[in-house]
Design an enzyme around this catalytic site. Sequence first.
Site, PDB file in Angstrom:
ATOM      1  N   LYS A  29      -3.870 -11.425  -6.812  1.00 57.92           N
ATOM      2  CA  LYS A  29      -5.194 -11.701  -6.236  1.00 57.92           C
ATOM      3  C   LYS A  29      -6.252 -10.761  -6.823  1.00 57.92           C
ATOM      4  CE  LYS A  29      -5.660  -8.742  -2.227  1.00 57.92           C
ATOM      5  NZ  LYS A  29      -6.084  -8.456  -0.902  1.00 57.92           N
TER       6      LYS A  29
ATOM      7  N   LYS B 158     -10.306  -5.245  -4.998  1.00 57.74           N
ATOM      8  CA  LYS B 158     -11.183  -4.105  -5.277  1.00 57.74           C
ATOM      9  C   LYS B 158     -10.395  -2.927  -5.818  1.00 57.74           C
ATOM     10  CE  LYS B 158     -11.878  -4.134  -0.366  1.00 57.74           C
ATOM     11  NZ  LYS B 158     -12.492  -4.568   0.757  1.00 57.74           N
TER      12      LYS B 158
ATOM     13  N   LYS C 122       0.825  -1.217   0.000  1.00 53.86           N
ATOM     14  CA  LYS C 122       0.000   0.000   0.000  1.00 53.86           C
ATOM     15  C   LYS C 122       0.852   1.256   0.000  1.00 53.86           C
ATOM     16  CE  LYS C 122      -4.506  -1.471   1.440  1.00 53.86           C
ATOM     17  NZ  LYS C 122      -5.618  -1.357   2.360  1.00 53.86           N
TER      18      LYS C 122
HETATM   19  P1  TYM Z   1     -10.534  -6.697   3.032  1.00 61.87           P
HETATM   20  O1  TYM Z   1     -11.626  -5.694   3.216  1.00 61.87           O
HETATM   21  O2  TYM Z   1      -9.449  -6.383   2.088  1.00 61.87           O
HETATM   22  O3  TYM Z   1     -11.143  -8.085   2.594  1.00 61.87           O
HETATM   23  C1  TYM Z   1     -12.238  -8.675   3.290  1.00 61.87           C
HETATM   24  C2  TYM Z   1     -12.078 -10.186   3.310  1.00 61.87           C
HETATM   25  O4  TYM Z   1     -12.022 -10.696   1.977  1.00 61.87           O
HETATM   26  C3  TYM Z   1     -10.876 -11.531   1.834  1.00 61.87           C
HETATM   27  N1  TYM Z   1     -10.384 -11.401   0.445  1.00 61.87           N
HETATM   28  C4  TYM Z   1     -10.192 -12.432  -0.381  1.00 61.87           C
HETATM   29  N2  TYM Z   1     -10.368 -13.753  -0.226  1.00 61.87           N
HETATM   30  C5  TYM Z   1     -10.095 -14.544  -1.283  1.00 61.87           C
HETATM   31  N3  TYM Z   1      -9.664 -14.091  -2.490  1.00 61.87           N
HETATM   32  C6  TYM Z   1      -9.459 -12.765  -2.685  1.00 61.87           C
HETATM   33  N4  TYM Z   1      -9.057 -12.330  -3.874  1.00 61.87           N
HETATM   34  C7  TYM Z   1      -9.732 -11.868  -1.604  1.00 61.87           C
HETATM   35  N5  TYM Z   1      -9.664 -10.516  -1.454  1.00 61.87           N
HETATM   36  C8  TYM Z   1     -10.055 -10.256  -0.190  1.00 61.87           C
HETATM   37  C9  TYM Z   1      -9.879 -10.991   2.850  1.00 61.87           C
HETATM   38  O5  TYM Z   1      -8.917 -11.957   3.204  1.00 61.87           O
HETATM   39  C10 TYM Z   1     -10.777 -10.626   4.001  1.00 61.87           C
HETATM   40  O6  TYM Z   1     -11.050 -11.768   4.790  1.00 61.87           O
HETATM   41  N6  TYM Z   1      -7.760  -5.918   7.095  1.00 61.87           N
HETATM   42  C11 TYM Z   1      -8.952  -6.573   6.592  1.00 61.87           C
HETATM   43  C12 TYM Z   1     -10.212  -6.149   7.298  1.00 61.87           C
HETATM   44  C13 TYM Z   1     -10.177  -6.307   8.778  1.00 61.87           C
HETATM   45  C14 TYM Z   1     -10.301  -7.531   9.477  1.00 61.87           C
HETATM   46  C15 TYM Z   1     -10.224  -7.168  10.853  1.00 61.87           C
HETATM   47  C16 TYM Z   1     -10.476  -8.849   9.073  1.00 61.87           C
HETATM   48  C17 TYM Z   1     -10.008  -5.310   9.682  1.00 61.87           C
HETATM   49  N7  TYM Z   1     -10.062  -5.823  10.955  1.00 61.87           N
HETATM   50  C18 TYM Z   1     -10.294  -8.155  11.859  1.00 61.87           C
HETATM   51  C19 TYM Z   1     -10.553  -9.818  10.083  1.00 61.87           C
HETATM   52  C20 TYM Z   1     -10.487  -9.466  11.437  1.00 61.87           C
HETATM   53  C21 TYM Z   1      -9.104  -6.233   5.126  1.00 61.87           C
HETATM   54  O7  TYM Z   1      -8.639  -5.223   4.660  1.00 61.87           O
HETATM   55  O8  TYM Z   1      -9.920  -7.070   4.443  1.00 61.87           O
END
Ligand code: TYM
Length: 334
Positions: free
Chosen positions: A197, A200, A115
């Site tokens: 991957k 978004k 990032k």
């Molecule tokens: P975020 O918002 O990027 O993604 C949300 C969830 O989607 C999963 N994910 C994927 N899984 C499979 N293939 C992909 N291409 C893919 N892209 C995203 C992510 O692994 C995630 O589970 N930091 C976290 C949000 C967060 C969080 C937390 C998660 C903040 N606090 C506490 C768990 C527990 C994030 O940015 O996810």
Amino acid sequence: MINDKKILFSGMQATGNLTLGNYLGALKNWVNLSDEYECFYSVVDMHSITVRQDPATLRKRARALLTLYIAAGLDPKKNCIYYQSHVSGHAELSWILNCFTYMGELNRMTQFKDKSAKHADNINAGLFTYPVLMAADILLYQADVVPVGIDQMQHLELTRDIAIRFNNLYGDVFTVPEAYIGKVGAKIMSLQEPGKKMSKSDENPNGSIYLMDDPDTIIRKCKRAVTDSEACVAYRDEQPGVKNLIDIYSACTGKTPAEVECEFEGKGYGDFKMAVGEAVVSILKPLQDRVKELEADKAYIDSIIKENADKANYYATKTLRKVQRKVGFPDRIR
Ligand code: TYM
């Protein structure tokens, strides 16, 4: 434990358009786990501002995400679905945990490196301490299990290290959480660059299927997905584009990769891609319809936001007070 159930926490950022990766890697598993655990599902809007956001858009997306959680099948009477920013304990615990996390640990985080390369004009301290806020999210609710995609594993390991470090100093304060990674769909790749991957924030919209894409767009994106010249539907690392499509098809239909290989034996990529597109539509269309229905019921969604923020605050405050006492903050006078 709450009501004799183990505790589950997870969250998603309301940044950009959610993709099929978010759904198959996370949200879909959340729904499957929601009866077994006492669940907290947060819209992590505080994490979102580590990257510049337009305020009105962020507010709109946060609400859309909260609605999506419910539309996906999470019953808000049983699962605590809430905005992170409505529970001040996240920020308070995050500060305390910052003082138990090393710069070296945060420097190693690959998401920070990615990032900060992407947003070189805004490498703010929040971007750096982002994983500590994530640890606070999880530890605040004493979560036993955290369902995430593979990309979040490094943050989860850090959360465990912080919890263990704190417990070693002050006794058993935090539950040390385990990650839950789904059997299929834990890492959905870009349809255009299967080495990356699905994300978004990808600039090429053809690489990602967005949860709100209409059926024609979904089918078109699947048809255009990058494969190879082997013309054989096989689940192997040498064919990353096809492997990814098999993963998507498996996650949508419940079939194993071996079953998918059998189903398409002797068939061309055209038939296979069409079937993948249709399988994705069959999963996303009902979800989209439900989102639209729920969006129309403003009062219902508002009531969920209020009730669940109260519930989350109750549990968060319990942990926070314990932690504040352990580190030596003076007791509150009632
Ligand atoms: P975020 O918002 O990027 O993604 C949300 C969830 O989607 C999963 N994910 C994927 N899984 C499979 N293939 C992909 N291409 C893919 N892209 C995203 C992510 O692994 C995630 O589970 N930091 C976290 C949000 C967060 C969080 C937390 C998660 C903040 N606090 C506490 C768990 C527990 C994030 O940015 O996810």
